[in-house]
Design an enzyme around this catalytic site. Structure first.
Site, PDB file in Angstrom:
ATOM      1  N   TRP A 101       0.802  -1.167   0.094  1.00  0.00           N
ATOM      2  CA  TRP A 101       0.072  -0.242   0.136  1.00  0.00           C
ATOM      3  C   TRP A 101       0.868   0.912  -0.144  1.00  0.00           C
ATOM      4  O   TRP A 101       0.696   2.455  -0.757  1.00  0.00           O
ATOM      5  CB  TRP A 101      -0.575   0.321   1.358  1.00  0.00           C
ATOM      6  CG  TRP A 101      -2.044  -0.676   1.207  1.00  0.00           C
ATOM      7  CD1 TRP A 101      -2.255  -2.330   1.391  1.00  0.00           C
ATOM      8  CD2 TRP A 101      -2.866  -0.818  -0.200  1.00  0.00           C
ATOM      9  NE1 TRP A 101      -3.114  -2.742   1.109  1.00  0.00           N
ATOM     10  CE2 TRP A 101      -4.080  -1.950  -0.052  1.00  0.00           C
ATOM     11  CE3 TRP A 101      -3.368   0.312  -1.220  1.00  0.00           C
ATOM     12  CZ2 TRP A 101      -4.873  -2.536  -0.722  1.00  0.00           C
ATOM     13  CZ3 TRP A 101      -4.672  -0.656  -2.481  1.00  0.00           C
ATOM     14  CH2 TRP A 101      -4.852  -1.188  -1.993  1.00  0.00           C
ATOM     15  N   ASP A 170      -1.632   6.690   6.474  1.00  0.00           N
ATOM     16  CA  ASP A 170      -3.129   6.578   5.703  1.00  0.00           C
ATOM     17  C   ASP A 170      -3.038   4.777   7.363  1.00  0.00           C
ATOM     18  O   ASP A 170      -2.599   4.067   7.136  1.00  0.00           O
ATOM     19  CB  ASP A 170      -1.892   5.108   4.963  1.00  0.00           C
ATOM     20  CG  ASP A 170      -3.105   4.380   3.807  1.00  0.00           C
ATOM     21  OD1 ASP A 170      -4.179   3.772   4.810  1.00  0.00           O
ATOM     22  OD2 ASP A 170      -3.026   3.596   2.945  1.00  0.00           O
ATOM     23  N   LYS A 194     -12.116  -1.865   6.060  1.00  0.00           N
ATOM     24  CA  LYS A 194     -11.524  -3.027   6.780  1.00  0.00           C
ATOM     25  C   LYS A 194     -12.398  -2.613   8.676  1.00  0.00           C
ATOM     26  O   LYS A 194     -12.463  -3.933   8.887  1.00  0.00           O
ATOM     27  CB  LYS A 194      -9.761  -2.545   7.088  1.00  0.00           C
ATOM     28  CG  LYS A 194      -9.019  -2.668   5.664  1.00  0.00           C
ATOM     29  CD  LYS A 194      -9.563  -2.497   4.014  1.00  0.00           C
ATOM     30  CE  LYS A 194      -9.398  -3.256   3.098  1.00  0.00           C
ATOM     31  NZ  LYS A 194      -7.777  -2.241   2.755  1.00  0.00           N
TER      32      LYS A 194
HETATM   33  C1  LIG Z   1      -7.134  -1.655   1.296  1.00  0.00           C
HETATM   34  C2  LIG Z   1      -6.122  -0.479   1.839  1.00  0.00           C
HETATM   35  C3  LIG Z   1      -6.044   0.849   0.882  1.00  0.00           C
HETATM   36  C4  LIG Z   1      -7.078   0.625  -0.221  1.00  0.00           C
HETATM   37  O1  LIG Z   1      -8.628   1.314  -0.015  1.00  0.00           O
HETATM   38  P1  LIG Z   1      -9.348   1.700  -1.076  1.00  0.00           P
HETATM   39  O2  LIG Z   1     -10.575   2.181  -0.233  1.00  0.00           O
HETATM   40  O3  LIG Z   1      -9.790   0.110  -1.741  1.00  0.00           O
HETATM   41  O4  LIG Z   1      -9.132   2.368  -1.437  1.00  0.00           O
HETATM   42  C5  LIG Z   1      -5.162   1.438   1.431  1.00  0.00           C
HETATM   43  N1  LIG Z   1      -5.007   1.642   1.877  1.00  0.00           N
HETATM   44  C6  LIG Z   1      -4.783  -0.036   3.215  1.00  0.00           C
HETATM   45  C7  LIG Z   1      -3.530   0.334   4.122  1.00  0.00           C
HETATM   46  C8  LIG Z   1      -5.664  -0.871   2.662  1.00  0.00           C
HETATM   47  O5  LIG Z   1      -5.442  -1.609   3.323  1.00  0.00           O
END
Ligand SMILES: *Cc1c(COP(=O)(O)O)cnc(C)c1O
Length: 356
Positions: A101, A170, A194
């Protein structure tokens, strides 16, 4: 009713009481004669939900005054672009390349300036992280970006760095899984699917002085100040995801708040890593013990054939979503907030049985 134990990495399992409350509300929202998703986003019914979700995020995470809590669309992925567009005013930023990511955040940031990779984990196959105290921002850097939990690689920061530039994180796959010192961050973002709710809403927590950096010539939607000024009601927000997020936040409150949830998450992760350690090497974690994720437990079996059998056998026993990400293989058990302890216990019992 037969509910499986859902170990998918995202979209991920939600608390059953949340799903049941949503079901009860869906056709006739609390006697209004229509559902919330058919209601104006300027209505009192929706306004209460919107305000409650913002308030609970502030309370649970301890967001200090001087920060805005935004609800945006576009997923965490849109933030990979919005962050550099809005914040990279010096033409430079820093990034910790910790996994799959972080790489995606890097790919977009590079389009807006020079990105210094202050730590590169690719030579260790993203199996570890730098010591927080060793991370520093470079000169004239607009911000330093980290990924608090690498969902695919199964590694998680246990302590956060303190750097000169604003820290951007993030937190898509571990937000509200544990307390974090929000005051040390300039910006925190997370896609909801998540740990917080369904896909469709992204939470952005931004320190207000950073709003002023946003160039005026960006498209209106892509400017953070647009959303901060209008309390995330500049345009139609993702009403249904925000409504579910609000229910999930209330569920966290009802389950001991962030401290209670964190303690339960700790117990689940410890039990699973212990089962791996107790297997005489049959199960094996590829990850540095110091940074093993409490959310995504990644492990390997002696060979891919056995991994396939393991995942298929788990599905037969009502445990789904255990296949590792296609880019790294192996097995991955995602055990977010809403995964009950019984799910982890059932998985451990099956691991022992499979080993025998
Ligand atoms: C799933 C995830 C993303 C992407 O998320 P989307 O909402 O699908 O754009 C980005 N960073 C991390 C750490 C993730 O687990």
């Amino acid at each position: 009713m037969a509910r499986v134990f859902n170990f998918y990495a995202g979209p991920a399992t939600l608390p059953l009481p949340v799903l049941e409350a949503a079901q009860a509300d869906l056709v006739d929202y609390r006697g209004s004669g229509l559902s919330l998703i058919e209601t104006s986003h300027r209505s009192n019914d929706y306004d209460e939900v919107h305000a409650s979700a913002q308030r609970l995020i502030r309370e649970l995470l301890g967001v200090p005054d001087g920060y805005s809590v935004l609800f945006l669309g576009g997923g965490a992925t849109m933030q990979f672009g919005m962050i550099p567009m809005n914040l990279m005013t010096t033409g430079r930023s820093d990034l910790v390349l910790s996994g799959v990511w972080a790489q995606k955040a890097l790919d977009d940031a590079k389009k807006y300036g020079t990105v210094s990779v202050v730590y590169d984990g690719s030579d260790t196959k993203f199996s570890t992280l730098p010591a927080a105290s060793s991370v520093a921002s470079t000169r004239d850097s607009s911000y330093l970006h980290i990924t608090s939990n690498e969902t695919i690689d199964g590694i998680q920061w246990k302590e956060f760095p303190t750097v000169d530039a604003p820290l951007v994180a993030d937190m898509s796959s571990d937000i509200l899984s544990r307390p974090v010192p929000v005051e040390r961050f300039g910006l925190i973002y997370a896609g909801a699917q998540k740990n917080l709710g369904p896909a469709g809403v992204t939470i952005v927590i931004i320190r207000d002085d950073l709003l002023e950096r946003s160039p005026a010539d960006l498209p209106i939607y892509l400017r953070y100040p647009t959303h901060a000024k209008k309390d995330s009601l500049y345009n139609t927000p993702p009403v249904f995801p925000i409504y579910i997020v609000n229910l999930v936040l209330q569920w966290i409150v009802d389950n001991g708040g962030l401290a209670g949830i964190a303690e339960r998450n700790r117990r689940k992760a410890d039990a699973l890593y212990q089962a791996i350690a107790d297997s005489d090497g049959f199960y094996r974690s590829p990850v540095d013990p110091a940074v093993r994720s409490d959310m995504n437990v990644v492990f390997r079996l002696p060979d891919e054939e056995q991994e396939k059998k393991f995942v298929a056998g788990a599905a037969e026993r009502g445990m789904i979503g255990l296949k590792g990400h296609r880019s790294v293989g192996g097995v991955r058990a995602s055990i977010y907030n809403a995964m009950p302890e019984a799910g982890v216990e059932t998985l451990i019992a099956y691991m022992n049985e499979f080993h025998r």
